[in-house]
Design an enzyme around this catalytic site. Structure first.
Site, PDB file in Angstrom:
ATOM      1  N   ARG A   1       0.810  -1.206   0.000  1.00  0.00           N
ATOM      2  CA  ARG A   1       0.000   0.000   0.000  1.00  0.00           C
ATOM      3  C   ARG A   1       0.851   1.267   0.000  1.00  0.00           C
ATOM      4  O   ARG A   1       0.518   2.257  -0.629  1.00  0.00           O
ATOM      5  CB  ARG A   1      -0.934  -0.007   1.215  1.00  0.00           C
ATOM      6  CG  ARG A   1      -2.262   0.605   0.899  1.00  0.00           C
ATOM      7  CD  ARG A   1      -3.172   0.562   2.077  1.00  0.00           C
ATOM      8  NE  ARG A   1      -2.882   1.672   2.994  1.00  0.00           N
ATOM      9  CZ  ARG A   1      -3.585   1.947   4.067  1.00  0.00           C
ATOM     10  NH1 ARG A   1      -4.585   1.174   4.404  1.00  0.00           N
ATOM     11  NH2 ARG A   1      -3.277   2.977   4.830  1.00  0.00           N
TER      12      ARG A   1
ATOM     13  N   ARG B   1     -10.645   4.018  -1.756  1.00  0.00           N
ATOM     14  CA  ARG B   1      -9.464   3.462  -1.135  1.00  0.00           C
ATOM     15  C   ARG B   1      -8.987   4.353  -0.003  1.00  0.00           C
ATOM     16  O   ARG B   1      -9.111   5.571  -0.105  1.00  0.00           O
ATOM     17  CB  ARG B   1      -8.329   3.399  -2.160  1.00  0.00           C
ATOM     18  CG  ARG B   1      -7.912   2.039  -2.411  1.00  0.00           C
ATOM     19  CD  ARG B   1      -7.197   1.829  -3.678  1.00  0.00           C
ATOM     20  NE  ARG B   1      -7.847   0.735  -4.340  1.00  0.00           N
ATOM     21  CZ  ARG B   1      -7.784  -0.515  -3.931  1.00  0.00           C
ATOM     22  NH1 ARG B   1      -7.059  -0.843  -2.890  1.00  0.00           N
ATOM     23  NH2 ARG B   1      -8.437  -1.462  -4.566  1.00  0.00           N
ATOM     24  N   ILE B   2      -8.461   3.729   1.045  1.00  0.00           N
ATOM     25  CA  ILE B   2      -7.923   4.522   2.152  1.00  0.00           C
ATOM     26  C   ILE B   2      -6.526   4.988   1.751  1.00  0.00           C
ATOM     27  O   ILE B   2      -5.692   4.186   1.347  1.00  0.00           O
ATOM     28  CB  ILE B   2      -7.882   3.674   3.434  1.00  0.00           C
ATOM     29  CG1 ILE B   2      -9.308   3.324   3.841  1.00  0.00           C
ATOM     30  CG2 ILE B   2      -7.145   4.402   4.547  1.00  0.00           C
ATOM     31  CD1 ILE B   2      -9.411   2.308   4.950  1.00  0.00           C
ATOM     32  N   LEU B   3      -6.316   6.290   1.841  1.00  0.00           N
ATOM     33  CA  LEU B   3      -5.004   6.844   1.475  1.00  0.00           C
ATOM     34  C   LEU B   3      -4.113   6.888   2.709  1.00  0.00           C
ATOM     35  O   LEU B   3      -4.538   7.353   3.771  1.00  0.00           O
ATOM     36  CB  LEU B   3      -5.180   8.237   0.886  1.00  0.00           C
ATOM     37  CG  LEU B   3      -5.865   8.238  -0.483  1.00  0.00           C
ATOM     38  CD1 LEU B   3      -6.302   9.641  -0.869  1.00  0.00           C
ATOM     39  CD2 LEU B   3      -4.939   7.653  -1.545  1.00  0.00           C
TER      40      LEU B   3
ATOM     41  N   ASN C   1     -12.713  15.425   0.959  1.00  0.00           N
ATOM     42  CA  ASN C   1     -13.468  14.187   0.713  1.00  0.00           C
ATOM     43  C   ASN C   1     -14.949  14.457   0.950  1.00  0.00           C
ATOM     44  O   ASN C   1     -15.317  15.320   1.756  1.00  0.00           O
ATOM     45  CB  ASN C   1     -13.010  13.094   1.681  1.00  0.00           C
ATOM     46  CG  ASN C   1     -13.716  11.761   1.447  1.00  0.00           C
ATOM     47  OD1 ASN C   1     -13.871  11.323   0.305  1.00  0.00           O
ATOM     48  ND2 ASN C   1     -14.164  11.125   2.512  1.00  0.00           N
ATOM     49  N   THR C   2     -15.789  13.716   0.240  1.00  0.00           N
ATOM     50  CA  THR C   2     -17.217  13.751   0.556  1.00  0.00           C
ATOM     51  C   THR C   2     -17.649  12.382   1.043  1.00  0.00           C
ATOM     52  O   THR C   2     -17.244  11.353   0.499  1.00  0.00           O
ATOM     53  CB  THR C   2     -18.065  14.205  -0.652  1.00  0.00           C
ATOM     54  OG1 THR C   2     -19.445  14.173  -0.262  1.00  0.00           O
ATOM     55  CG2 THR C   2     -17.873  13.335  -1.881  1.00  0.00           C
ATOM     56  N   HIS C   3     -18.465  12.405   2.098  1.00  0.00           N
ATOM     57  CA  HIS C   3     -18.885  11.155   2.738  1.00  0.00           C
ATOM     58  C   HIS C   3     -20.410  11.199   2.917  1.00  0.00           C
ATOM     59  O   HIS C   3     -20.944  12.208   3.394  1.00  0.00           O
ATOM     60  CB  HIS C   3     -18.187  11.015   4.095  1.00  0.00           C
ATOM     61  CG  HIS C   3     -18.551   9.747   4.788  1.00  0.00           C
ATOM     62  ND1 HIS C   3     -18.022   8.522   4.438  1.00  0.00           N
ATOM     63  CD2 HIS C   3     -19.429   9.504   5.791  1.00  0.00           C
ATOM     64  CE1 HIS C   3     -18.544   7.590   5.200  1.00  0.00           C
ATOM     65  NE2 HIS C   3     -19.404   8.146   6.034  1.00  0.00           N
TER      66      HIS C   3
ATOM     67  N   ASP D   1      -7.561  13.868   6.923  1.00  0.00           N
ATOM     68  CA  ASP D   1      -6.353  13.706   7.739  1.00  0.00           C
ATOM     69  C   ASP D   1      -5.978  12.227   7.736  1.00  0.00           C
ATOM     70  O   ASP D   1      -6.478  11.462   6.916  1.00  0.00           O
ATOM     71  CB  ASP D   1      -6.546  14.313   9.145  1.00  0.00           C
ATOM     72  CG  ASP D   1      -7.596  13.578   9.952  1.00  0.00           C
ATOM     73  OD1 ASP D   1      -8.062  12.495   9.521  1.00  0.00           O
ATOM     74  OD2 ASP D   1      -7.960  14.081  11.033  1.00  0.00           O
TER      75      ASP D   1
ATOM     76  N   ASP E   1     -12.373   9.109   7.420  1.00  0.00           N
ATOM     77  CA  ASP E   1     -13.625   9.859   7.618  1.00  0.00           C
ATOM     78  C   ASP E   1     -13.573  10.683   8.904  1.00  0.00           C
ATOM     79  O   ASP E   1     -14.503  10.657   9.720  1.00  0.00           O
ATOM     80  CB  ASP E   1     -14.834   8.894   7.665  1.00  0.00           C
ATOM     81  CG  ASP E   1     -14.991   8.121   6.364  1.00  0.00           C
ATOM     82  OD1 ASP E   1     -14.594   8.648   5.316  1.00  0.00           O
ATOM     83  OD2 ASP E   1     -15.497   6.985   6.406  1.00  0.00           O
TER      84      ASP E   1
HETATM   85  C1  GRF Z   1     -20.697   9.446  -2.880  1.00  0.00           C
HETATM   86  O1  GRF Z   1     -21.923   9.302  -2.219  1.00  0.00           O
HETATM   87  C2  GRF Z   1     -19.565   9.603  -1.905  1.00  0.00           C
HETATM   88  O2  GRF Z   1     -19.933  10.237  -0.733  1.00  0.00           O
HETATM   89  C3  GRF Z   1     -19.198   8.175  -1.597  1.00  0.00           C
HETATM   90  O3  GRF Z   1     -19.309   7.517  -2.834  1.00  0.00           O
HETATM   91  C4  GRF Z   1     -20.293   8.166  -3.613  1.00  0.00           C
HETATM   92  C5  GRF Z   1     -19.669   8.447  -4.946  1.00  0.00           C
HETATM   93  O4  GRF Z   1     -20.619   8.749  -5.912  1.00  0.00           O
HETATM   94  N1  GRF Z   1     -17.892   8.101  -1.003  1.00  0.00           N
HETATM   95  P1  GRF Z   1     -20.183   9.211  -7.379  1.00  0.00           P
HETATM   96  O5  GRF Z   1     -19.160   8.202  -7.898  1.00  0.00           O
HETATM   97  O6  GRF Z   1     -19.619  10.581  -7.279  1.00  0.00           O
HETATM   98  O7  GRF Z   1     -21.459   9.163  -8.178  1.00  0.00           O
END
Ligand code: GRF
Length: 242
Positions: free
Chosen positions: A72, A98-100, A114-116, A148, A152
């Site tokens: 990794r 993937r976890i960076l 990141n978006t979660h 970080d 998440d």
């Molecule tokens: C998003 O809901 C994101 O939060 C999550 O994976 C999804 C990705 O969706 N980690 P897309 O590939 O941008 O449509």
């Protein structure tokens, strides 16, 4: 790499799948007033649909496959080198699954977004929407945050609440959460790229324009107490949570 454009900030994006968040970012960046543009889209998966979206938009793409590296750390280093070559002001993880590791995170301090699909710190991990449904929460949402070295976990930039409806399944709920991600992610990436985020410990302070509250907040919206400058991250969008 594409030609530099004076005063326009540079963004590198990592995707693993469908790429709807990447699309939202590219669409936002197509407006010259956005002030940043996507210079590279990289993926760990050659079949990621996000790569096709990037190619259609004329953006350079790259694939770095974990299977091609002994471990990794070597993968992280190669990916960091590739992304660094794009000289990004912000690095956006848009559904990068993937976890960076530390080598990557330390290469771009305070610049990885990141978006979660949950209201962190609830429901970390790869199955956030499924886990929220299984728990029976009435409100979930999305969190756009700095990355970080913990998964998440980094400072929250923006959040939006999404009500869980009777009859929701993972796909329907995730669909409504993604609509909010598509608003918040481009806004947060722009602020990071333009250097408009200040950190005070875990708390992020954002300078300038921020996205409006969600279209269907689950509760009564609270007016924001501050002015447009240095508004507290998250309050504008999560103010409707009871
Ligand atoms: C998003 O809901 C994101 O939060 C999550 O994976 C999804 C990705 O969706 N980690 P897309 O590939 O941008 O449509």
């Amino acid at each position: 790499m594409r030609e530099d454009v004076a005063d326009v900030k540079r963004v590198a994006v990592l995707v693993s799948g469908h790429g709807s968040n990447l699309q939202a970012l590219m669409d936002a960046a197509a407006d010259p007033s956005y002030g940043a543009r996507v210079e590279l889209v990289a993926s760990d998966r050659p079949d990621a649909h996000g790569l096709e979206r990037a190619r259609a938009a004329g953006i350079p793409t790259a694939v770095v496959r974990p299977a091609d590296f002994p471990d990794r750390a070597a993968f992280d280093e190669a990916l960091a080198g590739l992304v660094a070559a794009a000289r990004p002001d912000a690095v956006c993880l848009a559904g990068f699954m993937r976890i960076l590791g530390p080598a990557f995170v330390r290469a771009f301090p305070g610049r990885i977004v990141n978006t979660h699909p949950s209201l962190l710190p609830a429901f970390r991990g790869a199955h956030a929407v499924r886990d929220a449904l299984a728990y029976g929460v009435r409100v979930t949402g999305c969190t756009v945050h700095l990355v970080d070295e913990e998964v998440d976990h980094g400072p929250v930039l923006l959040q939006a609440a999404v009500a869980v409806r009777d009859g929701d399944d993972e796909a329907s709920l995730h669909g409504r959460i993604k609509r909010e991600e598509h608003r918040l992610l481009p806004a947060a990436v722009r602020l990071v790229a333009l250097g408009r985020v200040r950190l005070d410990g875990r708390r992020a302070w954002l300078e300038g324009d921020q996205p409006a509250p969600p279209s269907d907040p689950p509760g009564r919206a609270r007016p924001h107490p501050g002015g447009p400058q240095h508004a507290r991250a998250g309050e504008t969008t999560s103010g409707g949570v009871p």
